[in-house]
Design a protein around this motif. Structure first.
Motif: not given
Length: 349
Positions: A129-134, A202-205
């Protein structure tokens, strides 16, 4: 001896500095004049930050080293980054936050790897659904007890856009430390908070990300005392800046150049209008475009100032999606997205 402009300091801990936008004429903003927007102190980088980690809802977690990134498919884009709080100081009534005037915007050439190419190497799930960037920067928010990193997400469609890139160069040089070295996410057409600096993970959620920089900050709150009708800050509004003349300048009678820049997050700027009578009538400015689809548009109008007196100069931009700068700003509690008609007052003597 040549006189040179300086950044305008808004805070030092963390460092927040405005670009001297009124005195810059080149298409590409030099590193030293690029605005600085930070939520925390600058991170301490080590060799581990030369690796970009991708994990989460994927079948093949990956680490990409900077040297490997240099050998992957490359894309360069010329585009502006604008802080969502740019022009916050112009809101009435006033709102809390960094009191940016016009200089929380800069433009340059960003070079890096399209994000979709990296994601294709990981076998991400169809239910993503979303890609998270840290980023590597972290600290304590005023309303939080624990130390937290700067994290934000993008919806999958925006993350997979071919022009969303992981940049490692700015203006053909390695990213400057203060602007995100070694990796910075670049999200065209969105406000700058989306373009995460010092990117290291980068985390795929498969669900909606709800970190504080996603659901508390960078949200439009139209009402002063409640959170009703709130919605996220994303796409750049159509906007402009009058670079010259400066506010409350005293000028002689004669010919003066009114000039500036304009930009938008949808389509392209199609028209700039200038008024010298408080918006009663408008004149068309001359546009100077770049071949780069995201770049800002330069504009100018020659003004024959024959009568002495005080004048208010109004400027409004229009884009190809029919959006026009309004006479009055959309007030919101956190002071984001100011794009009312640009105004300066001058006096002819």
């Amino acid at each position: 001896m040549e006189n040179k402009p300086f950044l305008t300091t808004r805070s030092l801990q963390p460092e927040n500095q405005e670009s001297p936008i009124h005195f810059l004429s080149s298409w590409l903003t030099p590193d030293k004049y690029f605005y600085r927007r930070n939520h925390f102190s600058y991170p301490v980088l080590t060799s581990k930050h030369l690796w970009l980690q991708i994990n989460g809802n994927i079948s093949q977690p990956r680490f990409f080293h900077l040297y490997e990134m240099l050998s992957l498919p490359v894309k360069s884009l010329i585009l502006p980054l604008e802080c969502a709080g740019n022009k916050r100081a112009h809101f009435h009534p006033k709102v809390y936050g960094e009191q940016w005037e016009d200089g929380a915007i800069s433009q340059g050439k960003w070079t890096g790897v399209p994000l979709f190419y990296l994601l294709e190497q990981t076998g991400f799930s169809k239910n993503t659904k979303e890609i998270v960037f840290e980023g590597a920067d972290f600290g304590r928010k005023p309303n939080k007890d624990n130390m937290i990193p700067y994290r934000r997400s993008l919806p999958l469609e925006k993350a997979l856009h071919p022009d969303t890139i992981i940049a490692y160069q700015y203006n053909n040089k390695s990213l400057d430390y203060k602007h995100g070295y070694p990796f910075r996410l670049i999200v065209p057409n969105w406000y700058g908070m989306a373009s995460v600096k010092w990117l290291n993970k980068i985390e795929i959620i498969d669900h909606s990300f709800e970190g504080p920089f996603q659901t508390e900050d960078y949200v439009y709150y139209p009402h002063k005392n409640d959170d009703q009708e709130s919605y996220p800050v994303t796409t750049l509004h159509v906007n402009s800046i009058i670079q010259q003349p400066l506010p409350f300048t005293v000028l002689n009678t004669g010919i003066h150049e009114i000039k500036g820049i304009a930009w938008t997050g949808k389509g392209v700027v199609t028209e700039i209008e200038v008024s010298l009578n408080n918006g009663d009538t408008w004149k068309q400015a001359v546009l100077e475009r770049s071949n780069d689809p995201y770049a800002w548009t330069k504009w100018f109008l020659l003004w024959h100032a024959e009568k002495k007196g005080e004048y208010s100069i109004y400027v409004r931009a229009k884009d190809s999606h029919g959006r026009v700068q309004p006479l009055q700003p959309f007030w919101n509690r956190m002071g984001y997205g100011y794009n009312a008609v640009s105004k300066v007052n001058v006096k002819i003597e």
